[in-house]
Write an enzyme that holds these catalytic residues in place. Structure first.
Site, PDB file in Angstrom:
ATOM      1  N   GLU A 122      -3.596 -15.493   5.569  1.00  0.00           N
ATOM      2  CA  GLU A 122      -3.994 -15.754   6.965  1.00  0.00           C
ATOM      3  C   GLU A 122      -5.519 -15.685   7.101  1.00  0.00           C
ATOM      4  OE1 GLU A 122      -1.348 -12.684   8.682  1.00  0.00           O
ATOM      5  OE2 GLU A 122      -0.343 -14.328   9.705  1.00  0.00           O
ATOM      6  N   GLU A 142       6.115 -11.711   3.486  1.00  0.00           N
ATOM      7  CA  GLU A 142       6.580 -10.986   4.666  1.00  0.00           C
ATOM      8  C   GLU A 142       8.094 -10.786   4.666  1.00  0.00           C
ATOM      9  OE1 GLU A 142       4.071 -13.020   4.660  1.00  0.00           O
ATOM     10  OE2 GLU A 142       2.546 -12.346   6.076  1.00  0.00           O
TER      11      GLU A 142
HETATM   12  C1  1HE Z   1      -1.860  -1.839  -1.043  1.00  0.00           C
HETATM   13  C2  1HE Z   1      -1.462  -3.151  -0.727  1.00  0.00           C
HETATM   14  C3  1HE Z   1      -1.166  -3.424   0.635  1.00  0.00           C
HETATM   15  C4  1HE Z   1      -1.814  -3.056  -2.843  1.00  0.00           C
HETATM   16  N1  1HE Z   1      -1.284  -2.420   1.521  1.00  0.00           N
HETATM   17  N2  1HE Z   1      -1.984  -0.883  -0.116  1.00  0.00           N
HETATM   18  N3  1HE Z   1       1.362  -7.702   1.310  1.00  0.00           N
HETATM   19  C5  1HE Z   1       2.140  -7.611   0.237  1.00  0.00           C
HETATM   20  O1  1HE Z   1       3.343  -7.532   0.309  1.00  0.00           O
HETATM   21  C6  1HE Z   1       1.414  -7.515  -1.098  1.00  0.00           C
HETATM   22  C7  1HE Z   1       1.487  -6.100  -1.632  1.00  0.00           C
HETATM   23  N4  1HE Z   1       0.726  -5.915  -2.874  1.00  0.00           N
HETATM   24  C8  1HE Z   1       1.141  -6.394  -4.059  1.00  0.00           C
HETATM   25  O2  1HE Z   1       2.109  -7.109  -4.181  1.00  0.00           O
HETATM   26  C9  1HE Z   1       0.317  -5.992  -5.253  1.00  0.00           C
HETATM   27  O3  1HE Z   1      -0.380  -4.790  -4.924  1.00  0.00           O
HETATM   28  C10 1HE Z   1      -0.731  -7.045  -5.703  1.00  0.00           C
HETATM   29  C11 1HE Z   1      -0.002  -8.252  -6.298  1.00  0.00           C
HETATM   30  C12 1HE Z   1      -1.620  -7.504  -4.559  1.00  0.00           C
HETATM   31  C13 1HE Z   1      -1.647  -6.410  -6.791  1.00  0.00           C
HETATM   32  O4  1HE Z   1      -0.827  -5.855  -7.817  1.00  0.00           O
HETATM   33  P1  1HE Z   1      -1.478  -4.760  -8.785  1.00  0.00           P
HETATM   34  O5  1HE Z   1      -0.418  -4.431  -9.812  1.00  0.00           O
HETATM   35  O6  1HE Z   1      -2.815  -5.198  -9.246  1.00  0.00           O
HETATM   36  O7  1HE Z   1      -1.769  -3.462  -7.860  1.00  0.00           O
HETATM   37  P2  1HE Z   1      -0.759  -2.319  -7.338  1.00  0.00           P
HETATM   38  O8  1HE Z   1      -0.541  -1.301  -8.427  1.00  0.00           O
HETATM   39  O9  1HE Z   1       0.450  -2.889  -6.710  1.00  0.00           O
HETATM   40  O10 1HE Z   1      -1.620  -1.654  -6.168  1.00  0.00           O
HETATM   41  C14 1HE Z   1      -2.832  -0.985  -6.457  1.00  0.00           C
HETATM   42  C15 1HE Z   1      -3.159  -0.137  -5.251  1.00  0.00           C
HETATM   43  O11 1HE Z   1      -3.377  -0.981  -4.118  1.00  0.00           O
HETATM   44  C16 1HE Z   1      -2.020   0.792  -4.860  1.00  0.00           C
HETATM   45  O12 1HE Z   1      -2.591   1.936  -4.274  1.00  0.00           O
HETATM   46  P3  1HE Z   1      -2.647   3.355  -5.054  1.00  0.00           P
HETATM   47  O13 1HE Z   1      -3.309   4.279  -4.091  1.00  0.00           O
HETATM   48  O14 1HE Z   1      -1.226   3.706  -5.381  1.00  0.00           O
HETATM   49  O15 1HE Z   1      -3.458   3.082  -6.303  1.00  0.00           O
HETATM   50  C17 1HE Z   1      -1.295   0.013  -3.788  1.00  0.00           C
HETATM   51  O16 1HE Z   1      -0.569   0.816  -2.897  1.00  0.00           O
HETATM   52  C18 1HE Z   1      -2.473  -0.623  -3.082  1.00  0.00           C
HETATM   53  N5  1HE Z   1      -2.088  -1.822  -2.351  1.00  0.00           N
HETATM   54  N6  1HE Z   1      -1.432  -3.878  -1.865  1.00  0.00           N
HETATM   55  C19 1HE Z   1      -1.688  -1.200   1.144  1.00  0.00           C
HETATM   56  N7  1HE Z   1      -0.798  -4.639   1.061  1.00  0.00           N
HETATM   57  C20 1HE Z   1      -0.572  -9.081  10.519  1.00  0.00           C
HETATM   58  S1  1HE Z   1       0.914  -9.160   9.728  1.00  0.00           S
HETATM   59  C21 1HE Z   1       0.578  -9.526   8.057  1.00  0.00           C
HETATM   60  C22 1HE Z   1       1.801  -9.227   7.246  1.00  0.00           C
HETATM   61  C23 1HE Z   1       1.494  -9.137   5.794  1.00  0.00           C
HETATM   62  O17 1HE Z   1       0.389  -9.242   5.353  1.00  0.00           O
HETATM   63  S2  1HE Z   1       2.865  -8.860   4.787  1.00  0.00           S
HETATM   64  C24 1HE Z   1       2.232  -8.960   3.196  1.00  0.00           C
HETATM   65  C25 1HE Z   1       1.817  -7.608   2.676  1.00  0.00           C
END
Ligand code: 1HE
Length: 268
Positions: A122, A142
């Site tokens: 977005e 989502e």
């Molecule tokens: C996060 C987030 C996040 C990572 N919010 N903390 N978005 C998603 O569903 C995507 C969610 N994220 C992922 O699928 C993956 O993290 C990635 C593909 C982006 C990257 O993977 P990777 O293996 O490099 O990283 P990771 O081990 O999953 O995450 C590393 C850290 O980033 C980890 O934190 P830590 O403190 O445990 O090290 C994760 O928690 C953090 N992290 N993504 C919070 N999204 C206005 S409405 C909009 C609606 C949406 O956007 S829905 C889509 C949400």
């Protein structure tokens, strides 16, 4: 009227001014994959509210680390346990930020790598030009998370890829990368090297246009999409009346007339 931007005021964004009025705005939470928490959204509102009045001639929008942006900060959302009204107001702040970007009149070129997902897509779709590298991929997870888009995807992503493809991305988690993503319109450029370098080159090129022309290009086209054809044609004539008679353009027109201006040729 002129405003100053103080880069030290920003924490979740790193802000750097380059020569020629090009500014680099970087989402700077790489350990959280640049997930969009409310503080980051407020900083985007802040920067893009001031930019049109602060001699910002073009912006490169990038994300630190291997991923452009992982979308909504799911951890913050989980901890906050928001009410429907609270989250509606969160979404309205996202819209404030992204509308300032799309309609603000300052060219924004997004440099994309890794995940460009959910709210990250977005955000990217609020930029005027998207440049991707070979690692970049686009998704709307989502549906898998029990969520729905709230940052304008129903408008901007469906505009880029069409309603059916957007619904497929949300229902099935389908992602797009590489040339297929460009062919769909998710990005306009794909590069083998650094998307940032290419975005910077494009930003410097756009920054050479007159600011009033760029203002019209980066606000009027979007506004006119929201109008009836009759109203858009009228608005276009009014905008062209202002832009195409600007005194600053006389020099450029004179250079064309005396044959000293570069001619338009196809690129290699
Ligand atoms: C996060 C987030 C996040 C990572 N919010 N903390 N978005 C998603 O569903 C995507 C969610 N994220 C992922 O699928 C993956 O993290 C990635 C593909 C982006 C990257 O993977 P990777 O293996 O490099 O990283 P990771 O081990 O999953 O995450 C590393 C850290 O980033 C980890 O934190 P830590 O403190 O445990 O090290 C994760 O928690 C953090 N992290 N993504 C919070 N999204 C206005 S409405 C909009 C609606 C949406 O956007 S829905 C889509 C949400």
């Amino acid at each position: 009227m002129k405003q100053q931007i103080d880069p030290s005021r920003f924490q979740n964004l790193s802000i750097e001014a380059q020569e020629g009025g090009v500014w680099v705005v970087t989402l700077n939470r790489p350990t959280k994959r640049n997930a969009l928490d409310i503080a980051t959204i407020e900083e985007l509102v802040d920067f893009f509210s001031i930019a049109p009045r602060a001699d910002v001639r073009a912006v490169v929008l990038s994300g630190a680390g291997d991923h452009f942006c992982a979308g909504l900060d799911l951890i913050e959302h989980h901890h906050e346990d928001r009410s429907p009204a609270d989250f509606m107001h969160v979404c309205l702040r996202w819209h404030e930020a992204f509308n300032k970007m799309e309609y603000g009149g300052v060219p924004i070129i997004a440099a994309l790598q890794g995940a460009v997902v959910g709210g990250g897509l977005e955000l990217a779709s609020s930029a005027h030009i998207r440049v991707m590298d070979r690692s970049a991929y686009f998704g709307l997870p989502e549906g898998q998370r029990g969520l729905f888009t709230g940052g304008g995807a129903t408008i901007r992503v469906s505009d880029l890829v069409g309603k059916s493809r957007m619904i497929d991305m949300m229902l099935t988690g389908r992602t797009y990368k590489g040339q297929a993503a460009v062919d769909l319109g998710l990005a306009q450029y794909i590069v083998d090297g650094s998307s940032f370098e290419k975005a910077l080159e494009l930003a410097h090129r756009a920054a050479q246009n007159l600011p009033l022309s760029n203002f019209a290009i980066c606000s009027a086209v979007s506004h006119m999409q929201n109008m009836s054809a009759m109203d858009a044609a009228y608005a276009e004539a009014v905008v062209a009346g202002v832009v195409n008679t600007q005194p600053d353009a006389r020099e450029r027109l004179a250079a064309f007339a005396d044959k000293s201006a570069a001619r338009i040729r196809p690129e290699d």
